[in-house]
Design a protein around this motif. Structure first.
Motif, PDB file in Angstrom:
ATOM      1  N   LYS A  75      10.547  11.823  26.084  1.00  0.00           N
ATOM      2  CA  LYS A  75      10.458  13.257  25.801  1.00  0.00           C
ATOM      3  C   LYS A  75      11.525  13.685  24.801  1.00  0.00           C
ATOM      4  CE  LYS A  75       8.276  14.932  30.046  1.00  0.00           C
ATOM      5  NZ  LYS A  75       8.380  15.858  31.210  1.00  0.00           N
ATOM      6  N   LEU A  76      12.724  13.086  24.929  1.00  0.00           N
ATOM      7  CA  LEU A  76      13.799  13.419  23.990  1.00  0.00           C
ATOM      8  C   LEU A  76      13.429  12.988  22.578  1.00  0.00           C
ATOM      9  CD1 LEU A  76      16.614  14.614  23.676  1.00  0.00           C
ATOM     10  CD2 LEU A  76      17.567  12.324  24.065  1.00  0.00           C
ATOM     11  N   ALA A  77      12.747  11.842  22.456  1.00  0.00           N
ATOM     12  CA  ALA A  77      12.317  11.370  21.141  1.00  0.00           C
ATOM     13  C   ALA A  77      11.284  12.318  20.539  1.00  0.00           C
ATOM     14  CB  ALA A  77      11.749   9.961  21.244  1.00  0.00           C
ATOM     15  N   LYS A  78      10.428  12.896  21.392  1.00  0.00           N
ATOM     16  CA  LYS A  78       9.455  13.868  20.892  1.00  0.00           C
ATOM     17  C   LYS A  78      10.157  15.138  20.411  1.00  0.00           C
ATOM     18  CE  LYS A  78       5.585  12.275  23.752  1.00  0.00           C
ATOM     19  NZ  LYS A  78       4.616  12.610  24.819  1.00  0.00           N
ATOM     20  N   TRP A  79      11.201  15.566  21.140  1.00  0.00           N
ATOM     21  CA  TRP A  79      11.988  16.714  20.698  1.00  0.00           C
ATOM     22  C   TRP A  79      12.701  16.392  19.386  1.00  0.00           C
ATOM     23  CZ3 TRP A  79      11.720  21.589  21.955  1.00  0.00           C
ATOM     24  CH2 TRP A  79      11.211  21.963  23.192  1.00  0.00           C
ATOM     25  N   LYS A  80      13.139  15.149  19.262  1.00  0.00           N
ATOM     26  CA  LYS A  80      13.803  14.709  18.028  1.00  0.00           C
ATOM     27  C   LYS A  80      12.867  14.853  16.841  1.00  0.00           C
ATOM     28  CE  LYS A  80      13.093  10.752  16.888  1.00  0.00           C
ATOM     29  NZ  LYS A  80      12.105  10.031  16.011  1.00  0.00           N
ATOM     30  N   THR A  81      11.631  14.373  17.004  1.00  0.00           N
ATOM     31  CA  THR A  81      10.656  14.456  15.915  1.00  0.00           C
ATOM     32  C   THR A  81      10.336  15.909  15.577  1.00  0.00           C
ATOM     33  OG1 THR A  81       9.672  12.337  16.566  1.00  0.00           O
ATOM     34  CG2 THR A  81       8.342  13.792  15.182  1.00  0.00           C
ATOM     35  N   ALA A  82      10.164  16.740  16.601  1.00  0.00           N
ATOM     36  CA  ALA A  82       9.868  18.165  16.375  1.00  0.00           C
ATOM     37  C   ALA A  82      11.022  18.843  15.638  1.00  0.00           C
ATOM     38  CB  ALA A  82       9.602  18.856  17.702  1.00  0.00           C
ATOM     39  N   THR A  83      12.257  18.535  16.034  1.00  0.00           N
ATOM     40  CA  THR A  83      13.425  19.133  15.384  1.00  0.00           C
ATOM     41  C   THR A  83      13.524  18.683  13.934  1.00  0.00           C
ATOM     42  OG1 THR A  83      14.583  19.100  17.512  1.00  0.00           O
ATOM     43  CG2 THR A  83      15.922  19.472  15.556  1.00  0.00           C
ATOM     44  N   GLN A  84      13.251  17.412  13.679  1.00  0.00           N
ATOM     45  CA  GLN A  84      13.264  16.909  12.308  1.00  0.00           C
ATOM     46  C   GLN A  84      12.272  17.681  11.440  1.00  0.00           C
ATOM     47  OE1 GLN A  84      12.343  12.749  12.607  1.00  0.00           O
ATOM     48  NE2 GLN A  84      14.437  12.139  13.095  1.00  0.00           N
ATOM     49  N   MET A  85      11.076  17.879  11.951  1.00  0.00           N
ATOM     50  CA  MET A  85      10.031  18.516  11.157  1.00  0.00           C
ATOM     51  C   MET A  85      10.327  19.996  10.915  1.00  0.00           C
ATOM     52  SD  MET A  85       6.541  16.640  12.456  1.00  0.00           S
ATOM     53  CE  MET A  85       6.234  14.927  11.997  1.00  0.00           C
ATOM     54  N   VAL A  86      10.856  20.674  11.928  1.00  0.00           N
ATOM     55  CA  VAL A  86      11.228  22.081  11.737  1.00  0.00           C
ATOM     56  C   VAL A  86      12.363  22.185  10.725  1.00  0.00           C
ATOM     57  CG1 VAL A  86      12.196  24.125  12.855  1.00  0.00           C
ATOM     58  CG2 VAL A  86      10.434  22.788  14.020  1.00  0.00           C
ATOM     59  N   ALA A  87      13.349  21.299  10.834  1.00  0.00           N
ATOM     60  CA  ALA A  87      14.485  21.315   9.908  1.00  0.00           C
ATOM     61  C   ALA A  87      14.018  21.099   8.479  1.00  0.00           C
ATOM     62  CB  ALA A  87      15.498  20.235  10.306  1.00  0.00           C
ATOM     63  N   ILE A  88      13.130  20.137   8.278  1.00  0.00           N
ATOM     64  CA  ILE A  88      12.634  19.847   6.928  1.00  0.00           C
ATOM     65  C   ILE A  88      11.859  21.031   6.369  1.00  0.00           C
ATOM     66  CG2 ILE A  88      10.973  18.417   5.669  1.00  0.00           C
ATOM     67  CD1 ILE A  88      11.896  16.071   7.488  1.00  0.00           C
ATOM     68  N   ALA A  89      11.025  21.667   7.205  1.00  0.00           N
ATOM     69  CA  ALA A  89      10.275  22.843   6.755  1.00  0.00           C
ATOM     70  C   ALA A  89      11.221  23.966   6.340  1.00  0.00           C
ATOM     71  CB  ALA A  89       9.337  23.318   7.864  1.00  0.00           C
ATOM     72  N   VAL A  90      12.270  24.206   7.112  1.00  0.00           N
ATOM     73  CA  VAL A  90      13.242  25.258   6.786  1.00  0.00           C
ATOM     74  C   VAL A  90      13.969  24.925   5.481  1.00  0.00           C
ATOM     75  CG1 VAL A  90      15.371  26.397   7.528  1.00  0.00           C
ATOM     76  CG2 VAL A  90      13.544  25.976   9.182  1.00  0.00           C
ATOM     77  N   LEU A  91      14.289  23.648   5.273  1.00  0.00           N
ATOM     78  CA  LEU A  91      14.994  23.247   4.047  1.00  0.00           C
ATOM     79  C   LEU A  91      14.095  23.378   2.814  1.00  0.00           C
ATOM     80  CD1 LEU A  91      16.987  20.192   5.410  1.00  0.00           C
ATOM     81  CD2 LEU A  91      17.929  22.365   4.614  1.00  0.00           C
ATOM     82  N   PHE A  92      12.803  23.113   2.958  1.00  0.00           N
ATOM     83  CA  PHE A  92      11.874  23.370   1.851  1.00  0.00           C
ATOM     84  C   PHE A  92      11.826  24.869   1.552  1.00  0.00           C
ATOM     85  CE2 PHE A  92       9.434  19.227   2.506  1.00  0.00           C
ATOM     86  CZ  PHE A  92       9.795  18.713   1.266  1.00  0.00           C
TER      87      PHE A  92
END
Length: 219
Positions: free
Chosen positions: A125-142
């Motif tokens: 579950k933590l790995a799934k949160w990791k992936t979700a956080t990565q994707m949100v972070a990348i979207a915000v940086l774009f």
């Protein structure tokens, strides 16, 4: 191989990963950032949708199980590469991006080495949160790149005093410069916090996978 709708969505997400880089070859900024953001967000949403549909329709396949993590990693790795290359915050993003890329390569190597016993490294579950956080972070940086460049375009040629008065509210802001400036500031700070949080989660999950793999690495 079984090409179900969930598998097609996963394959499209995999193909979308290099297309993010192509946006920066075809379009000038900030339009490249805008199209890359749209493509990344839509592709990221399919990460949830394909899994949901596969479970609901009982269409979980070996092909989908193989493609899904590859598509996720390709999306994150290529998007991070583009952001670090083009962002004005490259030096602040370099270390968290390196941690994320190192972990993804390391865990993929572990799974390949373990072969048939790779099932011990099931996604947590933590790995799934990791992936979700990565994707949100990348979207915000774009999004940060979009705000930054639109602000630069509209404020180009303005003298410093006029720009300061507009941002402070002393002069009417007909072009929306204050909103662009605030949006850039929010996405800059938000993107930095999220990418460092993603790097921390990435590091922790990497250690967890290594701990689980340790018994299989003993001679």
């Amino acid at each position: 191989m079984t090409w179900t709708i969930p598998n097609v969505l996963t394959a499209l997400r995999l193909l979308a990963a290099p297309m993010i880089a192509v946006m920066f070859l075809l379009f000038p900024r900030p339009f490249a950032d805008f199209f890359a953001l749209g493509l990344f967000v839509v592709a990221s949403l399919t990460d949830y949708l394909d899994g949901y549909l596969a479970r609901k329709w009982k269409q979980v396949t070996k092909l989908g199980a193989m493609l899904d993590p590859i598509a996720d990693k390709a999306m994150v790795v290529i998007a991070l590469m583009i952001i670090v290359a083009f962002s004005s915050m490259s030096l602040l993003l370099l270390l968290p991006a390196a941690v994320i890329l190192f972990r993804e390569v390391f865990v993929s190597g572990l799974r390949e080495f373990l072969g048939d016993t790779a099932g011990t490294l099931k996604v947590t579950k933590l790995a799934k949160w990791k992936t979700a956080t990565q994707m949100v972070a990348i979207a915000v940086l774009f999004a940060q790149g979009i705000f930054e460049h639109y602000f630069g375009m509209w404020s180009w040629g303005m003298d410093y005093n006029t720009l300061t008065q507009i941002l402070s509210g002393e002069i009417d802001d007909e072009l929306g410069l204050r909103a662009m400036y605030q949006g850039e500031a929010w996405t800059r700070s938000g993107g930095l916090m999220l990418i460092w949080l993603a790097a921390l989660l990435t590091f922790v999950t990497g250690l967890d996978y290594f701990r689980k793999a340790t018994p299989y690495l003993k001679d």
